[in-house]
Design an enzyme around this catalytic site. Structure first.
Site, short mmCIF file in Angstrom:
data_model
loop_
_atom_site.label_atom_id
_atom_site.label_comp_id
_atom_site.label_asym_id
_atom_site.label_seq_id
_atom_site.Cartn_x
_atom_site.Cartn_y
_atom_site.Cartn_z
N LYS A 279 -7.00 13.14 -7.94
CA LYS A 279 -6.32 11.77 -7.63
C LYS A 279 -7.50 10.81 -7.29
O LYS A 279 -8.54 11.22 -6.55
CB LYS A 279 -5.70 12.03 -6.16
CG LYS A 279 -5.18 10.63 -5.62
CD LYS A 279 -3.66 10.25 -5.87
CE LYS A 279 -3.05 9.18 -5.15
NZ LYS A 279 -2.74 9.68 -3.73
N HIS B 11 0.90 -1.09 0.04
CA HIS B 11 -0.02 0.14 -0.17
C HIS B 11 0.90 1.30 0.08
O HIS B 11 0.59 2.18 -0.72
CB HIS B 11 -0.94 0.05 1.34
CG HIS B 11 -1.88 1.09 1.22
ND1 HIS B 11 -3.34 0.90 0.57
CD2 HIS B 11 -2.04 2.23 1.93
CE1 HIS B 11 -3.84 1.82 0.84
NE2 HIS B 11 -3.18 2.93 1.51
N GLU C 25 -8.37 6.86 -5.16
CA GLU C 25 -7.89 5.91 -4.28
C GLU C 25 -9.00 4.92 -4.10
O GLU C 25 -10.08 5.02 -4.33
CB GLU C 25 -7.54 6.55 -3.20
CG GLU C 25 -6.23 6.43 -2.74
CD GLU C 25 -5.92 7.14 -1.35
OE1 GLU C 25 -4.84 7.84 -1.48
OE2 GLU C 25 -6.49 7.31 -0.42
N GLN D 188 -12.43 2.28 10.79
CA GLN D 188 -12.68 3.13 11.71
C GLN D 188 -13.75 4.04 11.29
O GLN D 188 -14.49 3.67 10.18
CB GLN D 188 -11.50 4.31 11.29
CG GLN D 188 -10.19 3.57 11.72
CD GLN D 188 -9.18 3.69 10.45
OE1 GLN D 188 -8.92 4.70 9.89
NE2 GLN D 188 -9.17 2.56 10.04
N HIS E 183 -11.00 2.29 -1.53
CA HIS E 183 -11.33 1.64 -0.09
C HIS E 183 -11.88 0.41 -0.03
O HIS E 183 -12.84 0.56 0.70
CB HIS E 183 -12.16 3.01 0.66
CG HIS E 183 -11.11 3.41 1.78
ND1 HIS E 183 -11.85 3.55 3.05
CD2 HIS E 183 -9.98 3.65 2.11
CE1 HIS E 183 -10.88 3.89 3.98
NE2 HIS E 183 -9.74 3.79 3.55
N ASN E 184 -11.43 -0.47 -0.66
CA ASN E 184 -12.15 -1.76 -1.02
C ASN E 184 -12.36 -2.70 0.28
O ASN E 184 -13.26 -3.11 0.49
CB ASN E 184 -11.41 -2.26 -1.84
CG ASN E 184 -11.15 -1.65 -3.51
OD1 ASN E 184 -12.08 -0.84 -3.61
ND2 ASN E 184 -10.03 -2.05 -4.33
N HIS E 185 -11.18 -2.83 0.83
CA HIS E 185 -11.21 -3.82 1.98
C HIS E 185 -12.15 -3.47 3.14
O HIS E 185 -13.00 -4.05 3.55
CB HIS E 185 -9.82 -4.26 2.27
CG HIS E 185 -8.85 -4.93 1.17
ND1 HIS E 185 -8.18 -4.13 0.37
CD2 HIS E 185 -8.96 -6.02 0.75
CE1 HIS E 185 -7.77 -4.87 -0.53
NE2 HIS E 185 -8.28 -6.25 -0.49
N ASP F 196 -5.30 6.97 -12.16
CA ASP F 196 -5.80 5.58 -12.36
C ASP F 196 -5.80 5.04 -11.01
O ASP F 196 -4.82 4.93 -10.01
CB ASP F 196 -4.83 4.76 -13.01
CG ASP F 196 -3.49 4.67 -12.52
OD1 ASP F 196 -2.65 5.72 -12.89
OD2 ASP F 196 -3.01 3.65 -12.25
#
Lengths: 759, 79, 229
Positions: free
Chosen positions: A89, A47, A91, A236, A93-95, A492
């Site tokens: 940008k 990561h 990003e 969180q 936050h899949n998991h 991407d």
């Protein structure tokens, strides 16, 4: 601090290989403390370090005359002219979203916002590409509802409009949903702020929420397969109210000139922000953890350094400016805590309870992370994909086929989603979600507009990773061109399975190479992004899913274009490539006549397997198509434009009809009419396969409508650009889509199908 | 039977709502309000043959729907 | 004349209101931080939309204690114009400058879309020259107006209901009600008529560039009222 013995088990628990541990010993010249082990562990996770992907990512073009900041900082920045710049940008936050969809998605939004405003840009738009499994599954509905509510509650509260996104429902995401978030910000060029700990002697200041034991090892968690297995504390709760306050406080801090460097504490928290800021500036940082505001009692140095509590910021402030900074931060009630100072010795030195608990050369943690070239092997499944197109018998009723496609949740209107997002706050949204191929935002006090979109058709990437990768970039760029904008740059998010599996890494490598080639050909530099590996559970990886966010600029004389028909009598043209077979199309997933027991059709909410092959793709044609549309728009020739994508020509025509709705206002009485629609009369040519003509998802194709008086010029211009152009028919006053004797449907029926709720 | 369920964030999980309320009421002059934690309260009327069946139903309800064990825990009483 | 927009922590339509007042309507507009008093020379006070204090506890419940609210109350008593939009409306009812309460939308979701409003009264300072039916966006999760039966009767008897959700032709129907508001109420005034609270956003519909300029009629009505006086 009582020293914990560093055992091989402990090293393995931290996700470090014996070789990586040896590098740590070499860097330090001694055994690490537990805190140091934790720091290396998170900094060298995929990561934070991109250790598996870095070599492949190097093939992306990252420079261009307008690129002010490329990859490596919090976000990329591109010059807009007029003294302004755009910062953006994407990003993942899949998991976290897979196990706690509401807070997982909300904290994803909070995180990407921080990447933008730390650069000095005010966030002006959010975009959310989402990938879910089958929508008929009740658990999936819970995930969908939670993710959307989480995005909505955070974005709505902080007052950043969510203006675009895309959602696919595909079986491969059943165990691993994808939640990607993109943020776009606008800044004055002279307020660009970099995340650097410059100037020894300057103060290191912490502000925002206090630190708790949140998500310790969240960054390593995001780099491990199977979110369901363990590590459940890694989710969180977001605090959008604090998020809003730190946006305002940070922008004011930057405008005041008090800060010389700012970074948020995201993945790997205080560790990552202090290490990266020091290593980028070639300096050291010394911090005292006793000064960190803490929410939980009795936290040790390891926990404080690795905590991923949300809404926390780190700023570097010269001593003489600290009073200015303190006034701003305290006025916004975000706290102002001086943790330590910038040093010239290049060391990250961490003190806790009077002892030094970590002392590491900052540059070596951040920049000398291990790099791997994982083994790559062509997956065997590719050999099962047919090379030649499968013949398709005609379905019994073409109108019925089109309505099924319009009802298919992946194609149908996403009004049920974006109506939950505030997409109008900041009063800049000129083309709203659902109204155009990309969202368009005005830039107040300038003649400019920004176009923003996210795209990523993973079906094509599964069928052919390299071609699919090219097509993803092409579609993103094409979508901003279709609203009238010149593409400026791209970010991407690369969502893949476990990169240590050679088959997965092969698809990753191919996809990226395809994307890079398309970026070069289409002139869209990559200014940053994110890699999300390990989207894999129970041995089943998601389709290779690269998602791109593209930003473009519209400036006079170019106009904003939208898909909806404007005037009856306008000529409709199909521009770009010819139709191909039905490989990779949604129609082929719904209509599978070989499945006799289903009477041919799958339920549109539960499509059948993907059928190959991937269509062929010609980058040169794509480039010509985009240049042609830009030039035709500059000359004012186009009244409506729409990219052909999922569902092919027939769905695109239907959407132009659906989006033509307008109310009439009686000038004198102020009375309003109900919304009225235009239709289209299309001549159907004599084709070999009508199904392909209607529903093929071949790339590089679009619809354009123009006034009859402009038809000749438009056609001639297309020939100059060597772009094929076919006259299809014209816009009609009767609100119906008429395709020769093939299909005749009232717009009301198209609209009703398109607005079908998925559950 | 009636179940009275309280769902709250686990003690280690941040509670922005509680923190914001605490800070605001302190500024209003309510002294000694050291910490506020917000939660959800449910009253559930149950048809159950006995107490243990009711408990089982409530546990199932809390584990599967009312609380997400990843960030929340719960307590209940049965009347 | 002079306008002021109050900035609470968590306000997010404050700058949109400033833009509409200053840039679109040409009115000098001051931003007033929630800790400060509204200056005495302000004629029109706008409480903007957003999520003051994150909407924690209840929307508007914590913001009503902001120091600026004391001066808003005084200004209202003196007959100056006060306009609460969305979260601003929620703050006004929590502060009891307007009656009733705003509950969660009946669909239980945040809802952002255009709605039609019937202008029930065109004789308030805010609604002179506002057409019978206007279109404006809503963007809220708690816009479901509620008041008890006596309170509703008082609103009706005193003509305090200013806007109702309706269809394009001005019909006040259940289908046109986006959030479950009692009697399709979208906006009300106090008895004196100088304090207006509404859930729809006039500042988001004040320019053709945003697809509609109906909100401008409302702002200009208030400005005309103040400049004529």
């Amino acid at each position: 601090m009582t020293e914990v013995a560093i055992t091989p088990e402990l090293i393995a628990q931290h996700g470090l290989t014996p070789e990586e541990y040896q590098s740590i010993l070499d860097i330090l010249g001694r055994e690490p403390t537990l805190t140091e082990l934790g720091i290396f562990s998170v900094m060298w996770s995929e990561h934070c370090s991109y250790k598996c992907s870095k070599r492949t990512l190097k093939c992306f073009p990252t420079r261009g005359p307008k690129v002010l900041v490329g990859p490596g900082e919090n976000a990329g920045v591109i010059d807009l002219g007029h003294g302004l710049a755009v910062c953006f940008k994407i990003e993942s936050h899949n998991h976290p979203s897979a196990i706690e969809p509401y807070n997982g998605a909300a904290t994803g939004v909070g995180g990407i916002l921080r990447d933008i405003f730390t650069m000095g840009a005010r966030p002006i738009a959010m975009l959310n590409p989402l990938r879910f499994g089958r929508i008929t599954d009740p658990h999936m509905q819970w995930l969908v509802g939670g993710v959307i509510a989480g995005i909505a509650d955070y974005g709505n509260c902080v007052g950043v409009p969510t203006v675009a996104g895309d959602i696919y429902f595909q079986d491969c995401y059943e165990q691993n949903i994808l939640v990607n978030v993109m943020c776009v910000g606008l800044m004055r060029k002279d307020q660009l702020m970099l995340a650097r700990a410059q100037g020894p002697g300057n103060l290191v200041v912490y502000y925002g929420s206090p630190t708790g034991r949140d998500g310790i090892h969240g960054a390593t968690f995001a780099s491990k397969e199977d979110p369901h297995s363990q590590q459940r504390s890694a989710v969180q709760v977001g605090d959008p109210f604090m998020g809003k306050k730190i946006i305002e406080a940070t922008l004011e801090l930057i405008a005041s000139g008090a800060a010389v460097g700012i970074q948020d504490m995201g993945a790997a928290g205080l560790t990552c922000s202090s290490c990266e800021m020091a290593s980028r500036a070639g300096t050291g940082v010394e911090i005292d953890l006793d000064r960190v505001p803490q929410r939980a009692d009795g936290m040790n140095a390891y926990e404080i350094m690795l905590s991923e509590s949300q809404e926390r910021m780190l700023a570097v402030i010269p001593r003489e400016k600290i009073d200015v900074a303190r006034e701003i931060l305290e006025r916004w009630e975000v706290g102002c805590h001086i943790l330590g100072e910038v040093k010239s010795d290049g060391l990250l030195r961490v003190k806790h309870r009077g002892e030094v608990v970590a002392e590491i050369p900052a540059v070596k943690i951040a920049d000398q992370s291990p790099q791997y070239s994982p083994e790559a092997r062509r997956p065997a499944y590719l050999d099962t994909i047919p090379v030649a197109p499968v013949p398709y018998p005609a379905p019994p009723d073409w109108g019925d086929a089109l309505l099924r496609l319009l009802r298919c949740p992946t194609i149908a209107s996403k009004r049920w989603v974006y109506s939950q997002y505030d997409h109008m706050v900041q009063t800049a949204t000129v083309v709203r979600p659902g109204d155009g191929d990309a969202a368009v935002l005005r830039i107040k006090d300038t003649p400019m507009h920004l176009a923003v979109t996210v795209d990523g058709n993973s079906t094509m990437c599964w069928l052919d990773p390299e071609t699919g990768g090219k097509m993803v970039v092409a579609e993103g760029a094409r979508n901003v061109v279709m609203v009238g904008a010149e593409p400026l740059g791209l970010t991407d998010c690369l969502n893949f399975g476990n990169p240590n599996k050679p088959e997965v890494f092969w698809t990753f490598d191919k996809c990226v190479r395809g994307m890079a080639e398309a970026c070069r050909a289409l002139g869209t530099p990559v200014t940053g992004g994110n890699v999300s590996f390990y989207n894999e559970s129970k041995g089943l990886a998601v389709f290779p899913t690269p998602i791109v966010g593209v930003v473009g600029k519209i400036e006079p004389p170019r106009r904003i274009l939208t898909p909806g028909w404007k005037n009856a009598g306008d000529r409709i043209f199909l521009i770009g490539g010819a139709e191909q077979h039905l490989g990779g199309s949604i129609f082929a997933q719904l209509w599978q006549p070989q499945q006799a027991e289903r009477a041919g059709y799958y339920d549109e909410r539960e499509p059948g397997p993907v059928i190959g092959p991937c269509p062929t793709f010609d980058l040169e044609l794509e480039r010509a198509l985009q240049q042609f549309v830009l030039e035709a728009n500059r000359r004012g020739l186009i009244n409506a434009a729409h990219d052909l994508s999922e569902g092919g020509l027939a769905v695109a025509l239907a959407e132009c009809c659906i989006k033509s709705g307008r109310e009439k206002l009686e000038a004198r009485s102020g009375k309003r009419s109900a919304v009225e629609y235009l239709g289209a009369r299309i001549d159907v040519p004599n084709v070999k396969c009508l199904a392909s003509w209607l529903f093929s998802e071949a790339p590089s194709r679009a619809l354009a409508a123009c006034e009859p008086a402009h038809a000749a010029e438009l056609t001639a211009l297309a020939q100059d650009f060597r772009v094929p152009v076919v006259a299809l028919g014209e816009v009609s006053t009767d609100a119906a889509l008429l395709l020769g004797d093939v299909l005749d449907l009232p717009v009301a029926a198209l609209l009703a199908a398109h607005e079908t709720l998925p559950y | 039977m009636k179940g009275k369920v309280i769902v709250r964030l686990k003690s280690e999980v941040s509670d922005p709502q509680g923190m914001t309320i605490q800070q605001t009421v302190s500024k209003l002059g309510f002294e000694g309000v050291r910490k506020v934690r917000a939660g959800k309260y449910f009253e559930i009327e149950l048809d159950a043959p006995d107490r243990s069946a009711a408990e089982k139903t409530l546990h199932g309800l809390c584990d599967r729907i009312l609380a997400n064990p990843i960030i929340e825990d719960y307590t209940f009483e049965i009347e | 004349m002079k306008a002021a927009v109050i900035v609470f922590p968590g306000s997010n339509c404050d700058d949109d209101c400033r833009w509409a007042l200053e840039h679109v309507c040409g009115v000098l507009t001051e931003m007033v931080w929630f800790r400060n008093r509204v200056p005495d020379d302000v004629d029109l006070i706008v409480l903007p939309g957003g999520f003051s204090y994150g909407d924690y506890l209840r929307a508007g419940a914590l913001a009503r204690f902001a120091p600026a609210m004391e001066s808003v109350r005084e200004a209202a008593e003196k007959g100056r114009l006060v306009l609460g939009i969305c979260n601003g409306f929620q703050i006004l009812v929590e502060a009891q400058l307007l009656p009733g309460v705003l509950l969660r939308n009946t669909c239980l979701q945040f809802l952002c879309k255009d709605v039609f409003l019937k202008t029930v009264r065109s004789d308030t300072p805010f609604t002179h020259g506002v057409p019978d039916v206007v279109r404006m966006p809503i963007a809220h999760g708690m816009g479901n107006y509620y008041i008890d039966a006596d309170g509703l009767k008082a609103l009706q008897d005193n003509g305090q209901i200013v806007f109702q959700y309706c269809d394009h032709a001005g019909r006040v129907t259940a289908e046109a009600n986006p959030n479950g508001s009692l009697d399709n109420i979208a906006g009300i005034v106090n008895r004196a008529g100088n304090v207006l609270g509404m859930m729809p956003h006039p500042e988001r519909a004040a320019e053709d560039a945003l697809g509609c300029h109906d909100g401008r009629y409302l702002l200009e009505s208030a400005i005309r009222h103040l400049t004529r006086a």
